[in-house]
Design an enzyme around this catalytic site. Structure first.
Site, PDB file in Angstrom:
ATOM      1  N   SER A  16      -3.372  24.951 -29.289  1.00  0.00           N
ATOM      2  CA  SER A  16      -2.411  23.524 -29.011  1.00  0.00           C
ATOM      3  C   SER A  16      -3.617  22.110 -29.540  1.00  0.00           C
ATOM      4  O   SER A  16      -2.905  21.031 -29.257  1.00  0.00           O
ATOM      5  CB  SER A  16      -0.684  23.187 -28.981  1.00  0.00           C
ATOM      6  OG  SER A  16      -0.300  23.855 -29.406  1.00  0.00           O
TER       7      SER A  16
ATOM      8  N   TYR B 152      -1.833  24.866 -40.658  1.00  0.00           N
ATOM      9  CA  TYR B 152      -1.562  24.633 -39.376  1.00  0.00           C
ATOM     10  C   TYR B 152      -1.729  26.234 -38.122  1.00  0.00           C
ATOM     11  O   TYR B 152      -2.854  26.360 -37.589  1.00  0.00           O
ATOM     12  CB  TYR B 152       0.192  24.459 -38.619  1.00  0.00           C
ATOM     13  CG  TYR B 152       0.258  24.065 -37.373  1.00  0.00           C
ATOM     14  CD1 TYR B 152       0.091  23.124 -36.110  1.00  0.00           C
ATOM     15  CD2 TYR B 152       0.963  25.120 -36.797  1.00  0.00           C
ATOM     16  CE1 TYR B 152       0.292  23.797 -35.157  1.00  0.00           C
ATOM     17  CE2 TYR B 152       1.368  25.289 -35.385  1.00  0.00           C
ATOM     18  CZ  TYR B 152       1.137  24.435 -34.932  1.00  0.00           C
ATOM     19  OH  TYR B 152       1.475  24.384 -33.708  1.00  0.00           O
TER      20      TYR B 152
HETATM   21  O1  DON Z   1       2.285  27.388 -32.960  1.00  0.00           O
HETATM   22  C1  DON Z   1       2.423  27.729 -32.004  1.00  0.00           C
HETATM   23  O2  DON Z   1       3.158  28.335 -31.770  1.00  0.00           O
HETATM   24  C2  DON Z   1       0.524  27.938 -31.863  1.00  0.00           C
HETATM   25  N1  DON Z   1      -0.146  27.956 -32.553  1.00  0.00           N
HETATM   26  C3  DON Z   1       0.522  26.584 -30.801  1.00  0.00           C
HETATM   27  C4  DON Z   1       1.620  26.326 -29.616  1.00  0.00           C
HETATM   28  C5  DON Z   1       0.338  26.019 -28.260  1.00  0.00           C
HETATM   29  O3  DON Z   1      -0.643  26.397 -28.041  1.00  0.00           O
HETATM   30  C6  DON Z   1       1.522  26.009 -27.477  1.00  0.00           C
HETATM   31  N2  DON Z   1       0.781  25.047 -26.521  1.00  0.00           N
HETATM   32  N3  DON Z   1      -0.189  25.312 -25.106  1.00  0.00           N
END
Ligand code: DON
Length: 320
Positions: free
Chosen positions: A65, A190
């Protein structure tokens, strides 16, 4: 030669928190579960290109994220503030990062730091760049880090195979016309952007680039337009730490972003980029040791935006 005061401080914090084993490594993306929970790094890069580091600062992990503020900045720069704002709001949601929810009335995602908003932003970049979008994102991220980055194929494949909740989000966004018809391709982009590999040192350089008005202090390259940096930092300040964002703003008081692989990136405007890496997470998905180190750094160095020593606008001082 005597060690710099900042170096001594981060070594002290490293020692203080090394034995803290609270929290859990993320496993909802199966490949992330393989991370070594003992890894721990702290790296600070100043806006005038000095680096202080301790621990595992070279070890690669996926950005997850922490990619979100960067793609948001790119979208604003390339498509304009108004167009991006028509698709994604700037309000904290107070809910978890993967909540399936949109704003009442407009059906817009609350903000670009949660998955609904981040997938929408990535879809905007996909609509503009098509097949070339990932290469483009990777290049901009590499410029921010000051070296060529690459993607982790295993983590990408793992999330792509199991990311059903994000797939549901992409189709919800498609239903409300927030993303274009190629929702699956945008989602794939994404997943790829989240799987870009960085080290703690890279993250601190990326944070330092934001602290230095968008210019990478190591390479001198202007990576982001200065006006977009303000938008990126604002949204990180209000929404960067998910449903912990309010408490973070209260206690740490600088713009920041975390990721589920264990990275935390924080920016002290015009001065410093801070990065920590430690894969054990709290219930919000934020790195436990990352939160502790950042909170201590902010308190010991007086980093909070509303610290008494922060005088505010220099321009106002001149005109008053
Ligand atoms: O969308 C997701 O679930 C992951 N690729 C990224 C999530 C993320 O890093 C949220 N963080 N705290």
């Amino acid at each position: 030669m005597e060690k710099h005061e900042i170096q001594l401080l981060i070594e002290q914090l490293y020692q203080e928190f090394e034995s803290n084993h609270d929290g859990q490594v993320a496993t909802y993306i199966p490949e992330l579960g393989k991370a070594d929970p003992k890894l721990f790094g702290i790296c600070l890069t100043t806006a005038d290109n000095r680096t202080f580091e301790v621990g595992d600062c070279d070890c690669p992990f996926t950005i997850q994220s922490i990619s979100k503020p960067f793609t948001y900045g790119m979208a604003i720069e390339e498509l304009g503030h108004e167009k991006v704002f028509r698709h994604v709001g700037v309000e904290p949601s107070g809910d978890t990062f993967n909540s399936i929810e949109l704003q009442n009335g407009t059906n817009k995602p609350f903000n670009p730091m949660i998955n609904t908003g981040a997938i929408t932003v990535t879809a905007l970049l996909h609509a503009r760049h098509g097949d070339k979008a990932f290469e483009h994102i990777l290049e901009r991220f590499s410029d921010a880090a000051g070296r060529q980055l690459k993607m982790d194929e295993e983590v990408y494949a793992s999330e792509s195979r199991t990311g059903h909740r994000n797939r549901a989000i992409a189709y919800l966004l498609l239903n409300f016309g927030m993303v274009h018809e190629e929702a699956e391709d945008a989602l794939d982009l994404y997943f790829r952007q989240c799987s870009i590999l960085v080290s703690c040192r890279d993250l601190s350089a990326m944070a330092a680039t934001l602290s230095n008005m968008g210019q990478n202090p190591k390479t001198g390259k202007q990576v982001f337009d200065i006006r977009c940096v303000k938008d990126m930092l604002s949204i990180m300040f209000t929404c960067g730490m998910y449903d912990y964002s309010g408490q973070w703003a209260y206690e740490v008081g600088v713009p920041a972003k975390s990721g589920v692989s264990g990275g935390v990136m924080a920016v002290v405007n015009r001065q410093l980029g801070i990065a920590t890496y430690s894969p054990r997470l709290d219930s919000h998905g934020n790195s436990m040791r990352g939160i502790k180190v950042s909170t201590e750094l902010a308190s010991r160095l007086g980093l909070h935006a509303f610290e008494f020593s922060n005088v505010g606008s220099g321009y106002l001082e001149v005109v008053l």
